[in-house]
Design a protein around this motif. Structure first.
Motif, PDB file in Angstrom:
ATOM      1  N   VAL A   1     -27.348 -10.568  20.609  1.00  0.00           N
ATOM      2  CA  VAL A   1     -28.622  -9.783  20.327  1.00  0.00           C
ATOM      3  C   VAL A   1     -29.440  -8.610  20.914  1.00  0.00           C
ATOM      4  CG1 VAL A   1     -31.320  -9.635  19.599  1.00  0.00           C
ATOM      5  CG2 VAL A   1     -30.052 -11.392  19.143  1.00  0.00           C
ATOM      6  N   THR A   2     -29.484  -7.751  20.719  1.00  0.00           N
ATOM      7  CA  THR A   2     -29.616  -6.769  22.241  1.00  0.00           C
ATOM      8  C   THR A   2     -30.645  -5.667  21.592  1.00  0.00           C
ATOM      9  OG1 THR A   2     -27.377  -5.968  22.887  1.00  0.00           O
ATOM     10  CG2 THR A   2     -29.041  -4.230  23.165  1.00  0.00           C
ATOM     11  N   ASP A   3     -31.595  -5.319  22.187  1.00  0.00           N
ATOM     12  CA  ASP A   3     -33.034  -4.918  21.482  1.00  0.00           C
ATOM     13  C   ASP A   3     -32.628  -2.991  22.259  1.00  0.00           C
ATOM     14  OD1 ASP A   3     -34.878  -6.600  20.617  1.00  0.00           O
ATOM     15  OD2 ASP A   3     -35.198  -6.722  22.027  1.00  0.00           O
ATOM     16  N   ILE A   4     -32.933  -2.079  21.018  1.00  0.00           N
ATOM     17  CA  ILE A   4     -32.431  -0.984  20.839  1.00  0.00           C
ATOM     18  C   ILE A   4     -33.555  -0.036  20.537  1.00  0.00           C
ATOM     19  CG2 ILE A   4     -29.582  -0.831  20.868  1.00  0.00           C
ATOM     20  CD1 ILE A   4     -30.669   0.050  17.910  1.00  0.00           C
ATOM     21  N   ALA A   5     -34.892  -0.799  20.505  1.00  0.00           N
ATOM     22  CA  ALA A   5     -36.359   0.257  19.918  1.00  0.00           C
ATOM     23  C   ALA A   5     -37.415  -0.910  19.722  1.00  0.00           C
ATOM     24  CB  ALA A   5     -35.710   1.297  18.780  1.00  0.00           C
ATOM     25  N   PRO A   6     -38.254  -0.527  18.921  1.00  0.00           N
ATOM     26  CA  PRO A   6     -39.598  -1.295  18.870  1.00  0.00           C
ATOM     27  C   PRO A   6     -38.955  -1.686  16.874  1.00  0.00           C
ATOM     28  CG  PRO A   6     -40.408  -0.058  20.247  1.00  0.00           C
ATOM     29  CD  PRO A   6     -38.904   0.480  20.266  1.00  0.00           C
ATOM     30  N   GLY A   7     -39.067  -2.655  17.220  1.00  0.00           N
ATOM     31  CA  GLY A   7     -38.483  -2.489  15.754  1.00  0.00           C
ATOM     32  C   GLY A   7     -36.884  -2.862  14.544  1.00  0.00           C
ATOM     33  N   THR A   8     -36.251  -2.751  15.920  1.00  0.00           N
ATOM     34  CA  THR A   8     -35.138  -2.415  15.841  1.00  0.00           C
ATOM     35  C   THR A   8     -33.988  -3.242  16.595  1.00  0.00           C
ATOM     36  OG1 THR A   8     -34.959  -0.201  15.313  1.00  0.00           O
ATOM     37  CG2 THR A   8     -32.699  -0.620  15.406  1.00  0.00           C
ATOM     38  N   ALA A   9     -32.929  -4.581  16.510  1.00  0.00           N
ATOM     39  CA  ALA A   9     -32.314  -4.667  17.479  1.00  0.00           C
ATOM     40  C   ALA A   9     -30.228  -5.019  16.989  1.00  0.00           C
ATOM     41  CB  ALA A   9     -32.549  -6.071  17.561  1.00  0.00           C
ATOM     42  N   LEU A  10     -29.786  -4.802  17.343  1.00  0.00           N
ATOM     43  CA  LEU A  10     -28.170  -4.872  17.250  1.00  0.00           C
ATOM     44  C   LEU A  10     -27.754  -6.364  17.554  1.00  0.00           C
ATOM     45  CD1 LEU A  10     -25.388  -2.979  17.432  1.00  0.00           C
ATOM     46  CD2 LEU A  10     -25.350  -3.301  19.209  1.00  0.00           C
ATOM     47  N   VAL A  11     -27.514  -6.471  16.775  1.00  0.00           N
ATOM     48  CA  VAL A  11     -27.033  -8.076  16.947  1.00  0.00           C
ATOM     49  C   VAL A  11     -25.004  -8.868  16.765  1.00  0.00           C
ATOM     50  CG1 VAL A  11     -27.037 -10.506  15.125  1.00  0.00           C
ATOM     51  CG2 VAL A  11     -29.050  -9.016  15.197  1.00  0.00           C
ATOM     52  N   SER A  12     -24.778  -9.043  17.319  1.00  0.00           N
ATOM     53  CA  SER A  12     -22.929  -9.052  17.411  1.00  0.00           C
ATOM     54  C   SER A  12     -22.439 -10.325  17.692  1.00  0.00           C
ATOM     55  CB  SER A  12     -22.884  -8.222  18.483  1.00  0.00           C
ATOM     56  OG  SER A  12     -20.857  -8.509  18.227  1.00  0.00           O
TER      57      SER A  12
END
Length: 316
Positions: A19-30
């Motif tokens: 999981v990589t956070d990219i902004a408040p309320g937004t994350a990238l899941v891989s």
């Protein structure tokens, strides 16, 4: 208070999900095991890519997003690209030249591109990728490159190919081969030999040389209102090709020539002579793009020079 959503994200790495956070309320899941790098490009915009060497990789740590003036476009570069000034400049010039040519073809309503010195068809394929749909007529004299060119054009009904060179007179000639994309009717200069080891040995092949004005009727056949564009990349022989157009050079709405600042071929014209000849025939420069540069000195060796005939621009 930590939300259920956030607690769930924290648990995911335990089951192999990154999981990589990219902004408040937004994350990238891989599920990829390869580390991901997130680079801020602009407000509300992020670029996500696989990192080459993990979070500590120098190229990733030094990544930048650069605004291109007021166009709204962004240039995204990792550290390695940013620190290779010469490579970046030449790659950018190649891209910008192709974009500029495509724009000029559209602006001038060009409907037939004469691709002289086609090699295996790289230039024509690029035109198609950039959206040019008109006729392409490619000329390549050497047998090996022509076989590749013919294969590339086989599924394109409006891409015609000719196995011949173009020059000032109708004749046969010996062309130097084995120099990859640099095969030439001219021998290498001393400077060329110093720069390229491939020039130290050479095979030759006998080829047919035709005049441009002798093939134009056949090449333009079927076009109700021909508006041709001339591209030349003949390794020092462009002025000979141009001379072979005779008075019909005035039919071309624009042209492109590789002009030399430092001469790689014996007897080839310098940039000043070439540009003066084109301008005397009514063409004006719309773009100059470096093709090769010396790594040690930064000097440009050759430019791609794009020229258009201003009086041929359609009135909109």
């Amino acid at each position: 208070m930590q939300t259920f959503y956030r607690r769930l994200l924290r648990l995911m790495p335990r089951i192999g999900v990154q999981v990589t956070d990219i902004a408040p309320g937004t994350a990238l899941v891989s599920r990829s095991a390869i580390p991901l790098t997130v680079t801020g490009a602009d407000k509300g915009t992020w670029v996500v890519r696989r990192a080459k060497g993990g979070a500590g990789d120098h190229a990733d740590a030094d990544a930048r997003a650069v605004r291109l003036g007021g166009t709204g476009a962004l240039l995204l570069m990792d550290g390695a690209a940013r620190h290779d000034e010469r490579g970046l400049q030449l790659a950018a010039a190649e891209y910008l030249c192709a974009q500029h040519v495509a724009a000029m073809l559209a602006l001038y309503d060009a409907n037939c591109v004469f691709d002289v010195g086609a090699n295996s068809g790289q230039y024509a394929r690029r035109l198609r990728r950039l959206g040019y749909t008109g006729r392409i007529v490619s000329f390549e004299p050497t047998s090996k490159a022509f076989a590749e060119l013919e294969k590339a054009a086989a599924q394109d009904p409006d891409w015609h190919v000719y196995r011949c060179g173009l020059g000032r007179t109708e004749t046969t000639a010996e062309i130097h081969t084995g120099w990859k994309t640099m095969n030439s009717l001219l021998g290498p200069s001393d400077y060329g030999k110093d720069r390229y080891s491939r020039f130290h040995t050479s095979d030759t092949e006998e080829i047919r040389v035709r005049r441009l004005d002798e093939v134009m009727d056949e090449a333009l056949d079927g076009l109700a209102d021909p508006r041709p564009y001339l591209k030349m990349d003949t390794q020092g022989y462009d002025l000979e090709v141009f001379a072979g157009a005779g008075k019909r050079v005035g039919e071309f709405v624009g042209m492109q020539s590789e002009v030399a600042v430092l001469r790689l071929y014996e007897g080839s014209p310098g940039m000043g002579e070439a540009v003066a000849t084109y301008e005397a025939a009514g063409f004006g420069i719309t773009g100059m793009y470096p093709v090769t540069r010396e790594a040690a000195t930064g000097r440009v060796i050759e430019f791609d020079c794009v020229l258009m005939r201003a009086d041929a621009a359609p009135r909109r």
